[in-house]
Motif scaffolding. Structure first.
Motif, PDB file in Angstrom:
ATOM      1  N   PRO A 122       1.077  -1.453   0.060  1.00  0.00           N
ATOM      2  CA  PRO A 122      -0.069   0.115  -0.003  1.00  0.00           C
ATOM      3  C   PRO A 122       0.934   1.067   0.293  1.00  0.00           C
ATOM      4  O   PRO A 122       1.894   1.607   0.805  1.00  0.00           O
ATOM      5  N   LEU A 123       0.401   2.165  -0.842  1.00  0.00           N
ATOM      6  CA  LEU A 123       1.389   3.859  -0.554  1.00  0.00           C
ATOM      7  C   LEU A 123       0.552   4.646   0.597  1.00  0.00           C
ATOM      8  O   LEU A 123      -1.132   4.706   0.265  1.00  0.00           O
ATOM      9  N   GLY A 124       1.577   5.242   0.938  1.00  0.00           N
ATOM     10  CA  GLY A 124       0.519   6.258   1.762  1.00  0.00           C
ATOM     11  C   GLY A 124       0.617   5.707   3.213  1.00  0.00           C
ATOM     12  O   GLY A 124       0.057   4.544   3.352  1.00  0.00           O
ATOM     13  N   ASP A 125      -0.244   6.058   4.181  1.00  0.00           N
ATOM     14  CA  ASP A 125      -0.875   6.508   5.816  1.00  0.00           C
ATOM     15  C   ASP A 125      -2.522   5.254   4.852  1.00  0.00           C
ATOM     16  O   ASP A 125      -2.745   5.804   5.131  1.00  0.00           O
ATOM     17  N   PRO A 126      -2.164   3.982   5.318  1.00  0.00           N
ATOM     18  CA  PRO A 126      -3.682   3.311   5.334  1.00  0.00           C
ATOM     19  C   PRO A 126      -4.558   4.497   6.138  1.00  0.00           C
ATOM     20  O   PRO A 126      -5.789   3.809   5.832  1.00  0.00           O
ATOM     21  N   GLU A 127      -4.434   5.084   7.372  1.00  0.00           N
ATOM     22  CA  GLU A 127      -4.774   5.972   8.013  1.00  0.00           C
ATOM     23  C   GLU A 127      -5.467   7.465   6.928  1.00  0.00           C
ATOM     24  O   GLU A 127      -6.594   7.646   7.599  1.00  0.00           O
ATOM     25  N   ASP A 128      -4.968   7.018   6.476  1.00  0.00           N
ATOM     26  CA  ASP A 128      -5.586   8.263   5.705  1.00  0.00           C
ATOM     27  C   ASP A 128      -6.231   8.138   4.350  1.00  0.00           C
ATOM     28  O   ASP A 128      -6.214   8.233   3.011  1.00  0.00           O
ATOM     29  N   VAL A 129      -7.436   8.112   4.685  1.00  0.00           N
ATOM     30  CA  VAL A 129      -8.843   8.064   3.943  1.00  0.00           C
ATOM     31  C   VAL A 129      -9.114   9.715   2.896  1.00  0.00           C
ATOM     32  O   VAL A 129      -9.196   9.945   4.079  1.00  0.00           O
ATOM     33  N   PRO A 130      -8.862   9.175   1.762  1.00  0.00           N
ATOM     34  CA  PRO A 130      -9.891  10.716   1.262  1.00  0.00           C
ATOM     35  C   PRO A 130     -10.879  10.682   1.493  1.00  0.00           C
ATOM     36  O   PRO A 130     -11.678  10.257   1.513  1.00  0.00           O
ATOM     37  N   GLU A 131     -11.160  12.419   1.009  1.00  0.00           N
ATOM     38  CA  GLU A 131     -12.762  12.493   1.098  1.00  0.00           C
ATOM     39  C   GLU A 131     -13.214  11.825  -0.489  1.00  0.00           C
ATOM     40  O   GLU A 131     -12.351  11.391  -1.590  1.00  0.00           O
ATOM     41  N   PRO A 132     -14.682  10.949  -0.151  1.00  0.00           N
ATOM     42  CA  PRO A 132     -15.613  10.421  -1.399  1.00  0.00           C
ATOM     43  C   PRO A 132     -15.820  11.659  -2.881  1.00  0.00           C
ATOM     44  O   PRO A 132     -15.094  12.976  -2.149  1.00  0.00           O
ATOM     45  N   PRO A 133     -16.088  11.386  -3.720  1.00  0.00           N
ATOM     46  CA  PRO A 133     -15.972  12.351  -4.651  1.00  0.00           C
ATOM     47  C   PRO A 133     -17.340  12.563  -5.018  1.00  0.00           C
ATOM     48  O   PRO A 133     -17.926  12.134  -4.392  1.00  0.00           O
ATOM     49  N   ALA A 134     -17.592  13.338  -5.269  1.00  0.00           N
ATOM     50  CA  ALA A 134     -18.631  13.931  -5.326  1.00  0.00           C
ATOM     51  C   ALA A 134     -19.216  13.642  -5.890  1.00  0.00           C
ATOM     52  O   ALA A 134     -21.136  13.251  -5.555  1.00  0.00           O
ATOM     53  N   THR A 135     -19.400  12.974  -7.181  1.00  0.00           N
ATOM     54  CA  THR A 135     -20.388  11.729  -8.162  1.00  0.00           C
ATOM     55  C   THR A 135     -19.571  10.446  -7.573  1.00  0.00           C
ATOM     56  O   THR A 135     -19.379  10.454  -8.170  1.00  0.00           O
ATOM     57  N   PRO A 136     -20.404   9.670  -6.520  1.00  0.00           N
ATOM     58  CA  PRO A 136     -19.838   8.838  -6.623  1.00  0.00           C
ATOM     59  C   PRO A 136     -20.558   7.834  -7.936  1.00  0.00           C
ATOM     60  O   PRO A 136     -20.818   7.908  -8.166  1.00  0.00           O
ATOM     61  N   VAL A 137     -19.155   6.725  -7.854  1.00  0.00           N
ATOM     62  CA  VAL A 137     -19.467   5.795  -9.166  1.00  0.00           C
ATOM     63  C   VAL A 137     -20.555   4.399  -8.615  1.00  0.00           C
ATOM     64  O   VAL A 137     -21.680   3.471  -8.813  1.00  0.00           O
ATOM     65  N   THR A 138     -20.092   4.396  -6.631  1.00  0.00           N
ATOM     66  CA  THR A 138     -20.856   3.150  -6.486  1.00  0.00           C
ATOM     67  C   THR A 138     -22.287   4.259  -5.937  1.00  0.00           C
ATOM     68  O   THR A 138     -22.264   4.784  -4.858  1.00  0.00           O
ATOM     69  N   ARG A 139     -23.504   3.488  -5.713  1.00  0.00           N
ATOM     70  CA  ARG A 139     -23.868   3.724  -4.933  1.00  0.00           C
ATOM     71  C   ARG A 139     -24.497   2.530  -3.504  1.00  0.00           C
ATOM     72  O   ARG A 139     -24.446   1.772  -3.603  1.00  0.00           O
ATOM     73  N   LEU A 140     -25.658   3.155  -2.919  1.00  0.00           N
ATOM     74  CA  LEU A 140     -26.384   2.032  -2.071  1.00  0.00           C
ATOM     75  C   LEU A 140     -26.585   0.786  -2.903  1.00  0.00           C
ATOM     76  O   LEU A 140     -27.679   1.253  -3.059  1.00  0.00           O
ATOM     77  N   GLY A 141     -26.481  -0.303  -1.956  1.00  0.00           N
ATOM     78  CA  GLY A 141     -26.961  -1.814  -2.298  1.00  0.00           C
ATOM     79  C   GLY A 141     -26.073  -2.310  -3.449  1.00  0.00           C
ATOM     80  O   GLY A 141     -26.945  -2.893  -4.166  1.00  0.00           O
ATOM     81  N   ASP A 142     -25.383  -1.846  -4.911  1.00  0.00           N
ATOM     82  CA  ASP A 142     -24.736  -1.932  -5.593  1.00  0.00           C
ATOM     83  C   ASP A 142     -24.171  -3.089  -5.292  1.00  0.00           C
ATOM     84  O   ASP A 142     -23.441  -3.462  -4.035  1.00  0.00           O
ATOM     85  N   LEU A 143     -23.848  -4.072  -5.884  1.00  0.00           N
ATOM     86  CA  LEU A 143     -23.095  -5.619  -5.660  1.00  0.00           C
ATOM     87  C   LEU A 143     -21.639  -5.376  -7.133  1.00  0.00           C
ATOM     88  O   LEU A 143     -21.941  -4.712  -7.733  1.00  0.00           O
ATOM     89  N   TRP A 144     -20.158  -5.282  -6.199  1.00  0.00           N
ATOM     90  CA  TRP A 144     -19.371  -5.480  -6.661  1.00  0.00           C
ATOM     91  C   TRP A 144     -18.941  -6.972  -6.573  1.00  0.00           C
ATOM     92  O   TRP A 144     -18.632  -7.506  -5.520  1.00  0.00           O
ATOM     93  N   VAL A 145     -18.185  -7.368  -8.404  1.00  0.00           N
ATOM     94  CA  VAL A 145     -17.917  -8.554  -7.340  1.00  0.00           C
ATOM     95  C   VAL A 145     -15.996  -8.826  -7.851  1.00  0.00           C
ATOM     96  O   VAL A 145     -15.849  -8.399  -9.644  1.00  0.00           O
ATOM     97  N   MET A 146     -15.758  -9.265  -7.253  1.00  0.00           N
ATOM     98  CA  MET A 146     -14.137  -9.136  -7.528  1.00  0.00           C
ATOM     99  C   MET A 146     -13.643 -10.659  -6.778  1.00  0.00           C
ATOM    100  O   MET A 146     -13.507 -11.076  -6.026  1.00  0.00           O
TER     101      MET A 146
END
Length: 177
Positions: free
Chosen positions: A136-160
């Motif tokens: 991982p790059l940088g500090d794992p505790e340094d979480v960026p702010e979410p984007p103004a227009t998120p790609v993911t919405r509540l209820g979305d299912l991501w397959v990884m």
């Protein structure tokens, strides 16, 4: 199953073998050096390899004068051809449970075992264990702010891979009641 030792040069590759295995010979040779020959080369009655072409090539590379051999007596020529294909294909169908794999690799690493002997290359190990260039790059505790227009919405299912992630709201306890 009867296994006998035979001169390495008495075992012959099947000339029509469709599996290209040269890239695996070094890894199999390391495995044989570390663990011994634990799986015989399977041949027909004429000494032609049905299963174990890579083990045979590794034995030749290591200069072994004998290899363990099992003669698959009773197979028709068509069955031997089909078994040759099935032996290779069924291994390729299997998948890894990455979580269990990482646990096994970390257990070996913790005991100081050379993970190169597992057959995984450095890139695979880096990806699985988060080492090298994949750390991982940088500090794992340094979480960026979410984007103004998120790609993911509540209820979305991501397959990884073999994992599924349903997106929820971790800040809303009612969502998990």
């Amino acid at each position: 199953m009867i296994v006998e030792m035979r001169p390495t040069d008495s075992v012959r590759p099947y000339p029509g073998n469709p599996r290209r295995n040269d890239a695996a010979v070094d890894a199999v040779a390391k495995s044989i050096t570390e663990f011994g020959f634990r799986q015989p080369v399977v041949v027909d009655a004429d000494g032609v390899i049905i299963a174990g072409h890579t083990r045979h090539k590794a034995a030749l590379k290591l200069g072994l004068t004998e290899v363990p051999v099992h003669v698959a007596a009773g197979l028709t020529p068509a069955q031997a051809r089909a078994y040759r294909l099935a032996d290779n294909r069924t291994a390729a169908i299997a998948t890894w449970d990455d979580d269990a794999l990482v646990t096994e690799l970390l257990g070996l690493k913790g005991k100081g075992y050379d993970l190169d002997l597992t057959g995984f290359d450095a890139g695979d190990l880096d990806r699985l264990l988060g080492t090298g260039d994949t750390a991982p790059l940088g500090d794992p505790e340094d979480v960026p702010e979410p984007p103004a227009t998120p790609v993911t919405r509540l209820g979305d299912l991501w397959v990884m891979g073999g994992h599924r992630l349903v997106c929820g709201d971790a800040g809303d306890p009612a969502a998990y009641a």
